[in-house]
Design a protein around this motif. Structure first.
Motif, PDB file in Angstrom:
ATOM      1  N   PRO A 112       0.835  -1.210   0.000  1.00  0.00           N
ATOM      2  CA  PRO A 112       0.000   0.000   0.000  1.00  0.00           C
ATOM      3  C   PRO A 112       0.866   1.255   0.000  1.00  0.00           C
ATOM      4  N   HIS A 113       0.333   2.334  -0.519  1.00  0.00           N
ATOM      5  CA  HIS A 113       1.058   3.601  -0.513  1.00  0.00           C
ATOM      6  C   HIS A 113       1.265   4.014   0.938  1.00  0.00           C
ATOM      7  N   PRO A 114       2.473   4.484   1.307  1.00  0.00           N
ATOM      8  CA  PRO A 114       2.733   4.794   2.715  1.00  0.00           C
ATOM      9  C   PRO A 114       1.810   5.864   3.294  1.00  0.00           C
ATOM     10  N   ASN A 115       1.322   6.804   2.484  1.00  0.00           N
ATOM     11  CA  ASN A 115       0.430   7.843   3.001  1.00  0.00           C
ATOM     12  C   ASN A 115      -0.939   7.279   3.406  1.00  0.00           C
ATOM     13  N   SER A 116      -1.236   6.059   2.992  1.00  0.00           N
ATOM     14  CA  SER A 116      -2.513   5.455   3.359  1.00  0.00           C
ATOM     15  C   SER A 116      -2.397   4.633   4.641  1.00  0.00           C
ATOM     16  N   LEU A 117      -1.207   4.616   5.257  1.00  0.00           N
ATOM     17  CA  LEU A 117      -0.986   3.850   6.484  1.00  0.00           C
ATOM     18  C   LEU A 117      -0.622   4.776   7.639  1.00  0.00           C
ATOM     19  N   ALA A 118      -0.791   4.289   8.865  1.00  0.00           N
ATOM     20  CA  ALA A 118      -0.406   5.046  10.052  1.00  0.00           C
ATOM     21  C   ALA A 118       1.071   4.811  10.343  1.00  0.00           C
ATOM     22  N   CYS A 119       1.697   5.786  10.987  1.00  0.00           N
ATOM     23  CA  CYS A 119       3.100   5.671  11.373  1.00  0.00           C
ATOM     24  C   CYS A 119       3.239   4.591  12.431  1.00  0.00           C
ATOM     25  N   VAL A 120       4.251   3.730  12.287  1.00  0.00           N
ATOM     26  CA  VAL A 120       4.472   2.637  13.227  1.00  0.00           C
ATOM     27  C   VAL A 120       4.904   3.183  14.590  1.00  0.00           C
ATOM     28  N   ASP A 121       5.666   4.283  14.606  1.00  0.00           N
ATOM     29  CA  ASP A 121       6.204   4.815  15.864  1.00  0.00           C
ATOM     30  C   ASP A 121       5.203   5.679  16.628  1.00  0.00           C
ATOM     31  N   CYS A 122       4.613   6.684  15.961  1.00  0.00           N
ATOM     32  CA  CYS A 122       3.746   7.631  16.676  1.00  0.00           C
ATOM     33  C   CYS A 122       2.261   7.466  16.348  1.00  0.00           C
ATOM     34  N   TYR A 133       8.447   4.638   3.654  1.00  0.00           N
ATOM     35  CA  TYR A 133       8.867   3.328   4.154  1.00  0.00           C
ATOM     36  C   TYR A 133      10.311   3.416   4.635  1.00  0.00           C
ATOM     37  N   ASP A 134      10.586   2.775   5.777  1.00  0.00           N
ATOM     38  CA  ASP A 134      11.926   2.741   6.363  1.00  0.00           C
ATOM     39  C   ASP A 134      12.462   1.316   6.295  1.00  0.00           C
ATOM     40  N   HIS A 135      13.663   1.165   5.784  1.00  0.00           N
ATOM     41  CA  HIS A 135      14.338  -0.134   5.764  1.00  0.00           C
ATOM     42  C   HIS A 135      14.959  -0.334   7.143  1.00  0.00           C
ATOM     43  N   TYR A 136      14.143  -0.716   8.102  1.00  0.00           N
ATOM     44  CA  TYR A 136      14.559  -0.777   9.501  1.00  0.00           C
ATOM     45  C   TYR A 136      15.571  -1.879   9.791  1.00  0.00           C
ATOM     46  N   LYS A 137      15.693  -2.873   8.926  1.00  0.00           N
ATOM     47  CA  LYS A 137      16.670  -3.946   9.122  1.00  0.00           C
ATOM     48  C   LYS A 137      17.946  -3.710   8.321  1.00  0.00           C
ATOM     49  N   THR A 152       7.722  11.346   8.268  1.00  0.00           N
ATOM     50  CA  THR A 152       9.055  11.888   7.995  1.00  0.00           C
ATOM     51  C   THR A 152       9.791  12.268   9.270  1.00  0.00           C
ATOM     52  N   SER A 153       9.097  12.815  10.275  1.00  0.00           N
ATOM     53  CA  SER A 153       9.788  13.201  11.513  1.00  0.00           C
ATOM     54  C   SER A 153      10.301  11.962  12.257  1.00  0.00           C
ATOM     55  N   CYS A 154       9.517  10.900  12.326  1.00  0.00           N
ATOM     56  CA  CYS A 154       9.966   9.663  12.978  1.00  0.00           C
ATOM     57  C   CYS A 154      11.091   9.009  12.184  1.00  0.00           C
ATOM     58  N   HIS A 155      11.026   9.106  10.877  1.00  0.00           N
ATOM     59  CA  HIS A 155      12.091   8.547  10.034  1.00  0.00           C
ATOM     60  C   HIS A 155      13.398   9.279  10.299  1.00  0.00           C
ATOM     61  N   GLY A 156      13.296  10.608  10.435  1.00  0.00           N
ATOM     62  CA  GLY A 156      14.493  11.389  10.760  1.00  0.00           C
ATOM     63  C   GLY A 156      15.083  10.985  12.099  1.00  0.00           C
ATOM     64  N   LYS A 157      14.224  10.754  13.102  1.00  0.00           N
ATOM     65  CA  LYS A 157      14.690  10.318  14.422  1.00  0.00           C
ATOM     66  C   LYS A 157      15.370   8.955  14.334  1.00  0.00           C
TER      67      LYS A 157
END
Length: 170
Positions: A112-122, A133-137, A152-157
């Motif tokens: 799904p397009h990332p704008n259609s999903l909620a942020c995993v962190d906040c 999308y963040d390549h967390y691994k 974007t703010s959580c991705h920056g963190k």
């Protein structure tokens, strides 16, 4: 006897259980006997077949279509080959390839397009912040498609934490 045209007519008439005169009458009136449904039908209901003596297929189009459909075996979606060339092998540490793979999956509708999903962190959801999308691994080849949706703010963190932990290990 079936080696001549007259012999073939006699054999066909016998198979149908009618006289040769009756058979010839039906043929002259523009009818043909369907091999499958055993009915006398108009010649325009038969496809052409240049290899046959009357240049018509022995079975009518309706029977022929039904027969072909009954013999068709569709391949399950799981077993179908993908369209296009096979994807190139995953390269470890290649950010560009990893991002391209994720973008391709989004365009293909598999992610799904990332704008259609909620942020995993906040848990932010809405159009006031952009999500990605963040390549967390990491960008190892086996992890190219393992991503989480973050704003974007959580991705920056996350990036800052990864950079700081990398600095600490050096």
């Amino acid at each position: 006897m079936g080696q001549t045209k007259a012999g073939a007519i006699k054999v066909n008439a016998n198979k149908l259980g009618i006289s040769v005169e009756e058979y010839n009458q039906k043929v002259e009136s523009g009818l043909k006997n369907c091999f499958r449904c055993k009915q006398w039908l108009s010649l325009d209901l038969f496809r052409s077949d240049k290899s046959r003596y009357d240049e018509k297929n022995p079975s009518c189009t309706k029977c022929r279509n039904a027969y072909c459909r009954s013999r068709h075996k569709s391949i399950p979606k799981e077993l179908r080959k993908p369209l296009g060339p096979p994807p190139s092998p995953c390269r470890d540490g290649d950010k560009r390839q990893a991002r391209a793979r994720v973008n391709h999956r989004i365009k293909a509708g598999k992610l799904p397009h990332p704008n259609s999903l909620a942020c995993v962190d906040c848990n932010h959801f809405g159009s006031d912040k952009r999500h990605e999308y963040d390549h967390y691994k990491g960008y190892a080849g086996i992890h190219h498609l393992e991503v989480e949706c973050v704003c974007t703010s959580c991705h920056g963190k996350r990036e800052k934490q990864r950079h700081d932990s990398q600095q600490a290990t050096e």
